[in-house]
Scaffold this motif. Structure first.
Motif, PDB file in Angstrom:
ATOM      1  N   TYR A  48       0.820  -1.217   0.000  1.00 49.50           N
ATOM      2  CA  TYR A  48       0.000   0.000   0.000  1.00 49.50           C
ATOM      3  C   TYR A  48       0.853   1.266   0.000  1.00 49.50           C
ATOM      4  CZ  TYR A  48      -4.079  -2.900   0.844  1.00 49.50           C
ATOM      5  OH  TYR A  48      -5.076  -3.837   0.728  1.00 49.50           O
ATOM      6  N   THR A  49       2.188   1.098  -0.050  1.00 51.39           N
ATOM      7  CA  THR A  49       3.094   2.248  -0.080  1.00 51.39           C
ATOM      8  C   THR A  49       4.111   2.070  -1.196  1.00 51.39           C
ATOM      9  OG1 THR A  49       4.714   1.268   1.444  1.00 51.39           O
ATOM     10  CG2 THR A  49       2.877   2.489   2.420  1.00 51.39           C
ATOM     11  N   THR A  50       4.638   3.178  -1.692  1.00 52.94           N
ATOM     12  CA  THR A  50       5.677   3.093  -2.724  1.00 52.94           C
ATOM     13  C   THR A  50       6.943   2.442  -2.172  1.00 52.94           C
ATOM     14  OG1 THR A  50       6.417   5.339  -2.160  1.00 52.94           O
ATOM     15  CG2 THR A  50       4.806   5.112  -3.949  1.00 52.94           C
ATOM     16  N   GLY A  51       7.212   2.664  -0.891  1.00 47.09           N
ATOM     17  CA  GLY A  51       8.396   2.072  -0.284  1.00 47.09           C
ATOM     18  C   GLY A  51       8.316   0.568  -0.157  1.00 47.09           C
ATOM     19  N   GLY A  52       7.115   0.025  -0.210  1.00 45.90           N
ATOM     20  CA  GLY A  52       6.960  -1.420  -0.089  1.00 45.90           C
ATOM     21  C   GLY A  52       6.954  -2.160  -1.408  1.00 45.90           C
ATOM     22  N   VAL A  53       6.971  -1.438  -2.520  1.00 48.61           N
ATOM     23  CA  VAL A  53       6.961  -2.077  -3.842  1.00 48.61           C
ATOM     24  C   VAL A  53       8.321  -2.714  -4.106  1.00 48.61           C
ATOM     25  CG1 VAL A  53       6.757  -1.669  -6.321  1.00 48.61           C
ATOM     26  CG2 VAL A  53       5.217  -0.497  -4.721  1.00 48.61           C
ATOM     27  N   ARG A  54       8.321  -3.958  -4.576  1.00 50.67           N
ATOM     28  CA  ARG A  54       9.549  -4.687  -4.850  1.00 50.67           C
ATOM     29  C   ARG A  54       9.706  -4.906  -6.352  1.00 50.67           C
ATOM     30  NH1 ARG A  54      10.371  -2.896  -0.777  1.00 50.67           N
ATOM     31  NH2 ARG A  54      10.636  -3.884   1.265  1.00 50.67           N
ATOM     32  N   ASN A  55      10.910  -4.591  -6.854  1.00 49.25           N
ATOM     33  CA  ASN A  55      11.237  -4.807  -8.274  1.00 49.25           C
ATOM     34  C   ASN A  55      10.249  -4.106  -9.207  1.00 49.25           C
ATOM     35  OD1 ASN A  55      13.431  -6.525  -7.557  1.00 49.25           O
ATOM     36  ND2 ASN A  55      11.967  -8.209  -7.277  1.00 49.25           N
ATOM     37  N   ASN A  56       9.693  -3.000  -8.726  1.00 46.79           N
ATOM     38  CA  ASN A  56       8.745  -2.207  -9.516  1.00 46.79           C
ATOM     39  C   ASN A  56       7.555  -3.025 -10.012  1.00 46.79           C
ATOM     40  OD1 ASN A  56      11.099  -0.327  -9.483  1.00 46.79           O
ATOM     41  ND2 ASN A  56       9.742   0.862 -10.793  1.00 46.79           N
ATOM     42  N   GLN A  57       7.167  -4.019  -9.213  1.00 45.49           N
ATOM     43  CA  GLN A  57       5.987  -4.817  -9.550  1.00 45.49           C
ATOM     44  C   GLN A  57       4.996  -4.788  -8.397  1.00 45.49           C
ATOM     45  OE1 GLN A  57       6.827  -8.801 -11.004  1.00 45.49           O
ATOM     46  NE2 GLN A  57       7.061  -7.975 -13.071  1.00 45.49           N
ATOM     47  N   GLN A  58       3.734  -4.808  -8.762  1.00 47.27           N
ATOM     48  CA  GLN A  58       2.657  -4.740  -7.784  1.00 47.27           C
ATOM     49  C   GLN A  58       1.596  -5.763  -8.166  1.00 47.27           C
ATOM     50  OE1 GLN A  58       2.148  -3.458  -4.971  1.00 47.27           O
ATOM     51  NE2 GLN A  58       0.288  -2.271  -4.744  1.00 47.27           N
ATOM     52  N   THR A  59       1.034  -6.417  -7.146  1.00 47.24           N
ATOM     53  CA  THR A  59      -0.047  -7.368  -7.375  1.00 47.24           C
ATOM     54  C   THR A  59      -1.341  -6.815  -6.783  1.00 47.24           C
ATOM     55  OG1 THR A  59       1.444  -9.263  -7.352  1.00 47.24           O
ATOM     56  CG2 THR A  59      -0.884  -9.710  -6.968  1.00 47.24           C
ATOM     57  N   ILE A  60      -2.377  -6.784  -7.586  1.00 43.54           N
ATOM     58  CA  ILE A  60      -3.696  -6.332  -7.150  1.00 43.54           C
ATOM     59  C   ILE A  60      -4.644  -7.522  -7.243  1.00 43.54           C
ATOM     60  CG2 ILE A  60      -5.527  -4.629  -7.452  1.00 43.54           C
ATOM     61  CD1 ILE A  60      -3.563  -3.003  -9.171  1.00 43.54           C
ATOM     62  N   THR A  61      -5.352  -7.806  -6.179  1.00 38.50           N
ATOM     63  CA  THR A  61      -6.347  -8.881  -6.181  1.00 38.50           C
ATOM     64  C   THR A  61      -7.732  -8.262  -6.127  1.00 38.50           C
ATOM     65  OG1 THR A  61      -4.825 -10.390  -5.044  1.00 38.50           O
ATOM     66  CG2 THR A  61      -7.167 -10.958  -5.035  1.00 38.50           C
ATOM     67  N   TYR A  62      -8.521  -8.497  -7.161  1.00 38.50           N
ATOM     68  CA  TYR A  62      -9.904  -8.014  -7.211  1.00 38.50           C
ATOM     69  C   TYR A  62     -10.828  -9.158  -6.812  1.00 38.50           C
ATOM     70  CZ  TYR A  62      -7.879  -4.222  -9.988  1.00 38.50           C
ATOM     71  OH  TYR A  62      -7.119  -3.165 -10.418  1.00 38.50           O
ATOM     72  N   THR A  63     -11.784  -8.876  -5.949  1.00 38.80           N
ATOM     73  CA  THR A  63     -12.729  -9.897  -5.502  1.00 38.80           C
ATOM     74  C   THR A  63     -14.146  -9.362  -5.640  1.00 38.80           C
ATOM     75  OG1 THR A  63     -11.127 -10.765  -3.902  1.00 38.80           O
ATOM     76  CG2 THR A  63     -13.423 -11.412  -3.608  1.00 38.80           C
ATOM     77  N   VAL A  64     -14.982 -10.170  -6.273  1.00 37.67           N
ATOM     78  CA  VAL A  64     -16.402  -9.834  -6.419  1.00 37.67           C
ATOM     79  C   VAL A  64     -17.174 -10.707  -5.447  1.00 37.67           C
ATOM     80  CG1 VAL A  64     -18.355  -9.660  -7.990  1.00 37.67           C
ATOM     81  CG2 VAL A  64     -16.018  -9.290  -8.846  1.00 37.67           C
ATOM     82  N   TYR A  65     -17.965 -10.088  -4.587  1.00 37.63           N
ATOM     83  CA  TYR A  65     -18.729 -10.797  -3.553  1.00 37.63           C
ATOM     84  C   TYR A  65     -20.206 -10.830  -3.924  1.00 37.63           C
ATOM     85  CZ  TYR A  65     -14.555  -9.762  -0.743  1.00 37.63           C
ATOM     86  OH  TYR A  65     -13.267  -9.654  -0.274  1.00 37.63           O
ATOM     87  N   ASN A  66     -20.815 -11.982  -3.716  1.00 36.14           N
ATOM     88  CA  ASN A  66     -22.269 -12.092  -3.819  1.00 36.14           C
ATOM     89  C   ASN A  66     -22.820 -12.146  -2.407  1.00 36.14           C
ATOM     90  OD1 ASN A  66     -24.932 -12.642  -4.275  1.00 36.14           O
ATOM     91  ND2 ASN A  66     -24.613 -14.602  -5.309  1.00 36.14           N
ATOM     92  N   GLN A  67     -23.445 -11.079  -1.963  1.00 38.52           N
ATOM     93  CA  GLN A  67     -23.975 -11.016  -0.602  1.00 38.52           C
ATOM     94  C   GLN A  67     -25.456 -11.385  -0.549  1.00 38.52           C
ATOM     95  OE1 GLN A  67     -22.601  -6.957   0.464  1.00 38.52           O
ATOM     96  NE2 GLN A  67     -21.099  -7.960   1.774  1.00 38.52           N
TER      97      GLN A  67
ATOM     98  N   PRO B  32      -1.700   5.519 -16.679  1.00 41.70           N
ATOM     99  CA  PRO B  32      -0.401   5.667 -17.336  1.00 41.70           C
ATOM    100  C   PRO B  32       0.742   5.339 -16.376  1.00 41.70           C
ATOM    101  CG  PRO B  32      -1.821   7.510 -17.873  1.00 41.70           C
ATOM    102  CD  PRO B  32      -2.532   6.730 -16.815  1.00 41.70           C
ATOM    103  N   GLY B  33       1.756   4.666 -16.883  1.00 40.91           N
ATOM    104  CA  GLY B  33       2.873   4.255 -16.051  1.00 40.91           C
ATOM    105  C   GLY B  33       2.681   2.920 -15.389  1.00 40.91           C
ATOM    106  N   VAL B  34       1.510   2.290 -15.627  1.00 37.34           N
ATOM    107  CA  VAL B  34       1.199   0.971 -15.072  1.00 37.34           C
ATOM    108  C   VAL B  34       1.004   0.015 -16.249  1.00 37.34           C
ATOM    109  CG1 VAL B  34      -0.358  -0.355 -13.602  1.00 37.34           C
ATOM    110  CG2 VAL B  34       0.093   2.063 -13.089  1.00 37.34           C
ATOM    111  N   THR B  35       1.792  -1.063 -16.295  1.00 37.38           N
ATOM    112  CA  THR B  35       1.779  -1.967 -17.443  1.00 37.38           C
ATOM    113  C   THR B  35       1.370  -3.369 -17.024  1.00 37.38           C
ATOM    114  OG1 THR B  35       3.571  -0.702 -18.456  1.00 37.38           O
ATOM    115  CG2 THR B  35       3.135  -2.892 -19.358  1.00 37.38           C
ATOM    116  N   PHE B  36       0.433  -3.938 -17.764  1.00 39.43           N
ATOM    117  CA  PHE B  36      -0.017  -5.310 -17.491  1.00 39.43           C
ATOM    118  C   PHE B  36       1.142  -6.287 -17.670  1.00 39.43           C
ATOM    119  CE2 PHE B  36      -1.407  -9.400 -19.176  1.00 39.43           C
ATOM    120  CZ  PHE B  36      -2.329  -9.812 -18.225  1.00 39.43           C
ATOM    121  N   GLN B  37       1.286  -7.211 -16.695  1.00 37.19           N
ATOM    122  CA  GLN B  37       2.304  -8.251 -16.782  1.00 37.19           C
ATOM    123  C   GLN B  37       1.689  -9.644 -16.869  1.00 37.19           C
ATOM    124  OE1 GLN B  37       5.901  -8.113 -16.832  1.00 37.19           O
ATOM    125  NE2 GLN B  37       5.288  -6.061 -17.507  1.00 37.19           N
TER     126      GLN B  37
END
Length: 437
Positions: A8-27, A43-48
């Motif tokens: 959640y911080t720029t200082g915690g990003v490793r090797n300039n890669q970030q993982t985002i997990t999207y979750t869809v909930y059925n309530q 811009p500046g964010v590239t799909f890997q």
């Protein structure tokens, strides 16, 4: 619709890669069909890569998630590379939509945004009491859109106060109960803030008696009070002046969180005049994790009783002996939603002979801690110490299992102990035991 970030911080990003997990909930109880998830990278964010390859149109991504059954969820994990310097905004906010009972349903997730610099990792850590990895905590944080004001309002108005010492329920237990003491409510708040990427910690102090009395009386709303004729001399309760309730309530905990401008108080006890930035007492200390001495514990113990012919013949007692074959202690917060199953694995082998024969049965006690789903593969099995029964016609050679006993001991943070004992098997019988036979 929710999302979690590997950092959640720029200082915690490793090797300039970030993982985002999207979750869809059925309530809802009914299934949602034709679920579609879309997102647009900044811009500046590239799909890997992704756990499920999306349809792509430049920076626009789309996934078909099919049908989500009632109260189910579906997730996609997305890995992106980030330019240098690292952009703060990663996407425009994901959107999910589908069909529920022939009607369109839509929900959005807030944009994934990084905080500049670094923060103390303990302030975002998942702990036993404030478990940010708990799927139910994550779902509630997503429902509240990771918004500090909405998290505060939910805790302040929808989670009630109950008086007891120490940490009994933790975040999940307080969420499911919609109630807890100030420490457990703070655990739920810390978990929700941290699951939202907002640093949070516990604050502790001593509440005044008038405010403690207000909290105590909040446990007894008018609709719960008995009215009518009370005969003279009938003892009546006075909870606001009960010494035990006052002692428990004076020991007060609340939340402090930091959105980038320093820590703010968030006392969600529901006392009048509360709000973000308000504390009802002086801060004596702060901490990132609940101390083990404040946690309630549960000990599960299984004792096996055996009768040995040889020992009885030598006059060693009555031939009976007892050994503890399983002994495990858990924090109560770790058992919320995780049922325990006690049993024994059994194996038998025999030795035939012309004169003497023998059959040995080996019992291996086990305890199954239920997982978070109906899938038994998520259960955790713990085995204890094996014990045996030997049946033979060799003189004085037999050993018989005569009893198997389960003891569950609950230890509160204040030292109070409750013991529950049950016989799982008893070949001697209660009548003989009471009679001394």
């Amino acid at each position: 619709m929710g999302r979690t970030l590997s950092s959640y911080t720029t200082g915690g990003v490793r090797n300039n890669q970030q993982t985002i997990t999207y979750t869809v909930y059925n309530q809802q109880a009914d299934p949602i069909s034709g679920v579609f998830l879309t997102d647009t990278l900044q811009p500046g964010v590239t799909f890997q890569s992704a756990s499920q390859l999306p349809d792509r149109n430049g920076q626009e991504l789309a996934w078909s998630l099919g049908t989500i059954e009632g109260f189910g969820r579906a997730s996609v994990q997305l890995t992106v590379s980030l330019d240098d310097p690292i952009p703060l905004r990663l996407d425009s906010g994901a959107r999910a939509f589908g069909t529920l009972n022939a009607s369109m349903v839509i929900d959005d997730a807030p944009a994934a945004v990084l905080r500049p610099g670094s923060i103390d990792p303990d302030l975002l850590a998942s702990t036993p009491n404030a478990n940010t990895a708990d799927p139910f905590v994550q779902e509630k944080a997503a429902e509240l859109d990771y918004d500090p004001q909405r998290i505060f309002d939910y805790l302040n108005t929808e989670v009630g106060y109950e008086s007891y010492t120490g940490s009994l329920r933790g975040a999940r237990g307080t969420l499911w109960s919609a109630a807890g003491n100030s420490l457990d409510e703070a655990s739920l708040g810390v978990a929700l803030f941290r699951a939202s990427g907002i640093p949070a910690r516990y604050a502790h102090g001593t509440l005044s008696d008038p405010l403690s009395q207000q909290l105590i009386l909040s446990m007894f709303p008018t609709s719960f009070q008995t009215v009518g004729y009370i005969p003279p001399g009938t003892p009546t309760a006075d909870p606001a002046n009960d010494s035990q309730l006052l002692a428990e309530t004076r020991d007060h905990y609340w939340i402090q969180f930091d959105t980038g401008n320093g820590f703010q108080n968030a006392d969600t006890s529901g006392l009048p005049g509360g709000g973000i930035g308000t504390a009802f007492t002086t801060t004596a200390d702060t901490f990132a994790e609940v101390a083990d001495g404040l946690r309630h514990k549960v000990e599960v113990k299984q004792d096996a009783e055996t009768y040995t012919q040889f020992a009885a013949a030598l006059g060693v007692g009555d031939g009976l002996s007892t050994a503890t074959v399983l002994d495990l202690t858990f924090r109560t917060v770790d058992l919320v939603g995780h049922p325990l199953t006690v049993g024994n694995f059994v194996s038998t082998d025999g030795i035939p002979g012309l004169v003497f024969t023998s059959r040995t049965t080996t019992y291996t006690p086990y305890l199954i801690v239920g997982g978070d789903s109906f899938d038994p593969l998520t259960d955790h099995t713990i085995t204890g110490r094996p014990y045996q029964e030997v049946l033979t016609n060799f003189p004085l050679g037999s050993q018989l299992v005569t009893g198997l006993f389960l003891t569950v001991t609950v230890r509160s943070a204040d030292g109070a102990v409750q013991v529950y004992s049950r016989p799982l098997a008893d070949r001697v019988g209660i009548a003989a035991r009471l009679g001394g036979a």
